[in-house]
Design a protein around this motif. Structure first.
Motif, PDB file in Angstrom:
ATOM      1  N   ILE A   1       0.938  -1.289  -0.015  1.00  0.00           N
ATOM      2  CA  ILE A   1       0.309  -0.056  -0.320  1.00  0.00           C
ATOM      3  C   ILE A   1       1.374   1.893  -0.164  1.00  0.00           C
ATOM      4  N   CYS A   2       2.181   1.455   0.679  1.00  0.00           N
ATOM      5  CA  CYS A   2       3.251   2.255   0.956  1.00  0.00           C
ATOM      6  C   CYS A   2       4.284   1.836   1.105  1.00  0.00           C
ATOM      7  N   GLY A   3       5.654   2.907   0.296  1.00  0.00           N
ATOM      8  CA  GLY A   3       6.530   2.523   0.871  1.00  0.00           C
ATOM      9  C   GLY A   3       7.320   3.632   1.719  1.00  0.00           C
ATOM     10  N   VAL A   4       6.233   4.228   1.895  1.00  0.00           N
ATOM     11  CA  VAL A   4       6.944   4.911   3.818  1.00  0.00           C
ATOM     12  C   VAL A   4       6.326   3.549   4.912  1.00  0.00           C
ATOM     13  N   CYS A   5       5.445   3.747   5.013  1.00  0.00           N
ATOM     14  CA  CYS A   5       4.674   2.833   5.964  1.00  0.00           C
ATOM     15  C   CYS A   5       4.610   1.287   6.022  1.00  0.00           C
ATOM     16  N   SER A   6       4.687   0.759   5.385  1.00  0.00           N
ATOM     17  CA  SER A   6       5.072  -0.525   4.487  1.00  0.00           C
ATOM     18  C   SER A   6       4.439  -1.847   6.083  1.00  0.00           C
TER      19      SER A   6
ATOM     20  N   PRO B   1       3.800  -1.217   9.448  1.00  0.00           N
ATOM     21  CA  PRO B   1       2.531  -1.248  10.615  1.00  0.00           C
ATOM     22  C   PRO B   1       1.929  -1.839   9.352  1.00  0.00           C
ATOM     23  N   HIS B   2       2.488  -1.962   7.944  1.00  0.00           N
ATOM     24  CA  HIS B   2       0.692  -3.088   7.558  1.00  0.00           C
ATOM     25  C   HIS B   2       0.639  -4.074   7.754  1.00  0.00           C
ATOM     26  N   GLY B   3       2.422  -4.552   7.167  1.00  0.00           N
ATOM     27  CA  GLY B   3       2.893  -6.067   8.089  1.00  0.00           C
ATOM     28  C   GLY B   3       2.936  -6.523   9.270  1.00  0.00           C
TER      29      GLY B   3
ATOM     30  N   GLU C   1      -0.450   1.231  15.520  1.00  0.00           N
ATOM     31  CA  GLU C   1      -0.093   2.615  15.009  1.00  0.00           C
ATOM     32  C   GLU C   1       1.018   2.604  13.756  1.00  0.00           C
ATOM     33  N   ALA C   2       0.530   3.193  13.000  1.00  0.00           N
ATOM     34  CA  ALA C   2       1.649   4.348  12.150  1.00  0.00           C
ATOM     35  C   ALA C   2       2.274   5.214  12.553  1.00  0.00           C
ATOM     36  N   PRO C   3       3.197   5.627  11.445  1.00  0.00           N
ATOM     37  CA  PRO C   3       3.887   6.648  12.160  1.00  0.00           C
ATOM     38  C   PRO C   3       2.538   8.107  11.957  1.00  0.00           C
ATOM     39  N   ARG C   4       1.875   8.687  10.991  1.00  0.00           N
ATOM     40  CA  ARG C   4       0.940   9.159  10.819  1.00  0.00           C
ATOM     41  C   ARG C   4      -0.621   9.031  11.467  1.00  0.00           C
ATOM     42  N   GLY C   5      -0.720   7.988  12.331  1.00  0.00           N
ATOM     43  CA  GLY C   5      -1.526   7.933  12.744  1.00  0.00           C
ATOM     44  C   GLY C   5      -2.492   5.896  13.254  1.00  0.00           C
ATOM     45  N   ALA C   6      -3.003   6.064  13.792  1.00  0.00           N
ATOM     46  CA  ALA C   6      -4.367   4.924  13.899  1.00  0.00           C
ATOM     47  C   ALA C   6      -4.188   4.109  12.622  1.00  0.00           C
ATOM     48  N   LEU C   7      -3.809   2.836  12.755  1.00  0.00           N
ATOM     49  CA  LEU C   7      -4.382   1.906  12.006  1.00  0.00           C
ATOM     50  C   LEU C   7      -4.911   0.550  12.132  1.00  0.00           C
ATOM     51  N   GLY C   8      -6.028   0.069  11.265  1.00  0.00           N
ATOM     52  CA  GLY C   8      -6.798  -0.930  11.254  1.00  0.00           C
ATOM     53  C   GLY C   8      -6.726  -0.942  10.175  1.00  0.00           C
TER      54      GLY C   8
ATOM     55  N   VAL D   1      -7.990   0.807   7.166  1.00  0.00           N
ATOM     56  CA  VAL D   1      -8.338   2.200   7.363  1.00  0.00           C
ATOM     57  C   VAL D   1      -7.225   2.193   8.246  1.00  0.00           C
ATOM     58  N   THR D   2      -6.601   2.738   6.942  1.00  0.00           N
ATOM     59  CA  THR D   2      -5.041   3.953   7.101  1.00  0.00           C
ATOM     60  C   THR D   2      -5.611   5.752   8.265  1.00  0.00           C
ATOM     61  N   PRO D   3      -4.449   5.896   8.407  1.00  0.00           N
ATOM     62  CA  PRO D   3      -4.376   7.420   9.465  1.00  0.00           C
ATOM     63  C   PRO D   3      -4.624   8.089   8.346  1.00  0.00           C
ATOM     64  N   THR D   4      -3.931   8.373   7.581  1.00  0.00           N
ATOM     65  CA  THR D   4      -4.868   9.665   6.371  1.00  0.00           C
ATOM     66  C   THR D   4      -6.128   9.786   6.470  1.00  0.00           C
ATOM     67  N   CYS D   5      -7.042   8.246   5.959  1.00  0.00           N
ATOM     68  CA  CYS D   5      -8.682   7.773   5.980  1.00  0.00           C
ATOM     69  C   CYS D   5      -9.318   8.975   7.356  1.00  0.00           C
TER      70      CYS D   5
ATOM     71  N   PRO E   1       0.863  14.096   5.850  1.00  0.00           N
ATOM     72  CA  PRO E   1      -0.490  13.284   4.701  1.00  0.00           C
ATOM     73  C   PRO E   1       0.260  12.581   3.617  1.00  0.00           C
ATOM     74  N   CYS E   2      -0.629  11.222   3.798  1.00  0.00           N
ATOM     75  CA  CYS E   2      -0.100   9.927   2.859  1.00  0.00           C
ATOM     76  C   CYS E   2      -1.063   9.347   1.600  1.00  0.00           C
ATOM     77  N   LEU E   3      -1.484  10.339   0.284  1.00  0.00           N
ATOM     78  CA  LEU E   3      -2.059   9.674   0.063  1.00  0.00           C
ATOM     79  C   LEU E   3      -2.139   8.048  -0.793  1.00  0.00           C
ATOM     80  N   ALA E   4      -1.136   7.748  -1.214  1.00  0.00           N
ATOM     81  CA  ALA E   4      -0.990   6.519  -1.824  1.00  0.00           C
ATOM     82  C   ALA E   4      -1.554   5.725  -0.344  1.00  0.00           C
ATOM     83  N   CYS E   5      -1.357   5.695   1.033  1.00  0.00           N
ATOM     84  CA  CYS E   5      -1.706   5.010   1.606  1.00  0.00           C
ATOM     85  C   CYS E   5      -3.654   4.770   1.809  1.00  0.00           C
ATOM     86  N   ALA E   6      -4.068   6.309   1.413  1.00  0.00           N
ATOM     87  CA  ALA E   6      -5.616   6.904   0.973  1.00  0.00           C
ATOM     88  C   ALA E   6      -5.956   6.114   0.286  1.00  0.00           C
TER      89      ALA E   6
HETATM   90 NI1  NFE Z   1       1.405   5.567   3.495  1.00  0.00          NI
HETATM   91 FE1  NFE Z   1       0.434   4.989   5.950  1.00  0.00          FE
HETATM   92  C1  NFE Z   1       1.201   6.018   7.891  1.00  0.00           C
HETATM   93  C2  NFE Z   1      -0.719   4.300   7.132  1.00  0.00           C
HETATM   94  S1  NFE Z   1      -0.932   6.914   5.763  1.00  0.00           S
HETATM   95  S2  NFE Z   1       2.407   6.279   5.329  1.00  0.00           S
HETATM   96  O1  NFE Z   1       2.111   5.846   8.895  1.00  0.00           O
HETATM   97  O2  NFE Z   1      -1.103   3.227   6.810  1.00  0.00           O
HETATM   98  O3  NFE Z   1      -2.608   7.195   6.243  1.00  0.00           O
END
Ligand code: NFE
Ligand code: MG
Length: 463
Positions: free
Chosen positions: A64-69, A71-73, A383-390, A406-410, A452-457
């Motif tokens: 989903i993202c190259g920055v916050c991969s 927390p997704h893992g 939590e991801a760098p930008r906030g709550a992640l589920g 649901v990513t933080p930027t959402c 904001p990370c729209l790539a995540c959103a």
């Molecule tokens: Ni693409 Fe991410 C973070 C997640 S963003 S950076 O932090 O999940 O909403």
């Protein structure tokens, strides 16, 4: 909206964001009176996941993202563990903390120096610093030159933080280390020593360069300590478990910037889609029942981001929410406070690293045997760098039958909801003064403070 200014795309953030602001004179000051944020592409990962082997979720959602991969893992593995009822060994918990902390630290440094600093200080008059808006940035040549030197140093530090994560987790981003049941790598003495050396220089940079630079910017732009407050509703899912039910960041909520931390009940989350390019018979579902069906064009819609709400209220999430709820940063809620809380969090996580490394058992187990259930539901929050992640999933016939992220930027960049209540960033923009309508740098300062990370959103361009 009248007197509309549009910035599309907003640069120096991840992905593609469109901002529309209505600007009018209020009490003699030209300012934002209304804002709309649009995520301009469709993510659709939820649909890619259906029919896959559940163990692939950790690897696919990291893309989903190259920055916050990271927390997704982690959270995808936790959701499978919730579905299968597995407990991971202490070593795996600590290794996840170390790699997740590294992910936060590199993201925060990158955010300040490479995505935000140029809102406040000018670079040299040469590419890649140009072309740029010519706006007053108040900071003199010698101080700007010092900050730009730190911008360059920070590139190397970001690399070093990723190297520290790679000592245990392999390639960054998109590490193969996160699996249901634990972690793939058994810690060795050499790896721990190597990580400890990296951790010391990372903490030194955060302490003696990043924090003072944020404080310096704050001293030069004091009015941003009042701007961009928004609703003051803060939400954290919590992260960095320490064992025995303790964690660095707990789950919770703050309402209207005041009072005690309120409990968090994940069942109170809904994702309205009235102003989003999605089709649904329900105005807002819980993510466990959420559907991802694109509808474009759609009357009244202006974003590919849904509008996550808790008990029908918009909530801001991110470092300031975590730090506030944990009682570690409570100076205020504003553009500057978001930067200051983020930097303070980076320092606290960098300082936590040596203790975690000490807690690893050399050669100890990192994995509990895990079998994916054939039929189950699971959910996990972190939590991801930008906030709550589920992540929420359902497994049927041993395959993923349903998946929602649901990513933080959402939360932060969400559009209006089914009550027509603006999202947190939309609300935070109201009242922002705009001196030069052709170069609304003040608007960018408010937006960038949320990281904001729209790539995540949102993600996929063709559907
Ligand atoms: Ni693409 Fe991410 C973070 C997640 S963003 S950076 O932090 O999940 O909403
Ligand atoms: Mg979603």
């Amino acid at each position: 909206m009248a007197n509309l200014l549009i910035v599309d795309p907003v640069t120096r953030l991840e992905g593609h964001l469109r901002v529309e602001v209505a600007v009018e004179a209020v009490s003699g000051t030209q300012q934002v009176v209304e804002a709309r944020l649009g995520g301009t592409s469709f993510r659709g990962f939820e649909r890619l996941l259906v029919g896959r082997n559940p163990t692939e979720a950790s690897h696919l959602t990291q893309r989903i993202c190259g920055v916050c991969s990271v927390p997704h893992g982690v959270v995808a593995s936790m959701a499978l563990e919730a579905a299968g009822g597995a407990q991971i060994p202490a070593n795996a918990r600590i290794l996840r903390n170390v790699v997740l902390a590294a992910n936060f630290i590199q993201s925060h440094i990158l955010h300040f120096y490479h995505l935000s600093l140029l809102d406040f200080a000018a670079g040299p008059d040469t590419p890649p610093w140009t072309p740029e808006w010519k706006v007053d940035r108040r900071i003199g040549d010698s101080d700007s030159a010092r900050l730009i030197e730190h911008y360059k140093t920070a590139l190397g530090i970001v690399r070093q933080v990723n190297e520290m994560a790679a000592v245990f987790a392999g390639r960054q981003p998109h590490s193969p280390a996160f699996i249901a049941g634990g972690f793939t790598q058994v810690p060795t003495r050499e790896a721990i020593d190597q990580a400890r050396k990296h951790a010391a220089s990372i903490a030194a940079f955060v302490r003696s360069t990043y924090i003072p630079d944020v404080e310096y910017i704050a001293s030069q732009y004091p009015e941003y300590g009042k701007l961009g407050r928004g609703y003051g509703n803060l939400l954290s899912f919590g992260a960095f478990g320490l064992g025995e039910g303790k964690s660095i960041f707990g789950p919770g909520r703050i309402v209207a910037g005041a009072g005690e931390t309120q409990p968090l009940d994940p069942q109170a989350i809904r994702e309205p889609i009235l102003r989003s390019w999605f089709e649904d018979s329900s105005p807002g579902r819980h993510p466990a029942e959420g559907i991802t069906q694109a509808a474009y064009p759609k009357e009244g819609a202006y974003s590919w981001i849904k509008a996550p709400r808790y008990d029908s209220l918009p909530y801001e999430t991110g470092p300031i929410a975590r730090m506030w709820i944990a009682g570690r940063y409570r100076k205020g809620i504003s553009v500057l406070d978001r930067h200051l809380a983020r930097a303070q969090e980076a320092l606290e996580l960098a300082e936590a690293l040596p203790g975690w490394l000490d807690g690893l058992e050399v050669g100890g187990s990192v994995y509990t045997a895990y079998t994916t259930p054939a039929e189950a539901t699971g959910a996990a929050l972190t939590e991801a760098p930008r906030g709550a992640l589920g992540h929420w999933l359902r497994i049927a016939k041993s395959k993923i039958a349903h998946y929602q992220v649901v990513t933080p930027t959402c939360w932060n960049a969400s559009p209006r909801d089914d009550n027509d209540k603006p999202g947190p960033m939309e609300q935070a923009l109201v009242g922002t003064p705009v001196q030069d309508r052709d170069h609304p740098v003040e608007v960018l300062r408010v937006i960038h403070a949320f990281d904001p990370c729209l790539a995540c959103a949102v993600h996929v361009f063709r559907i």
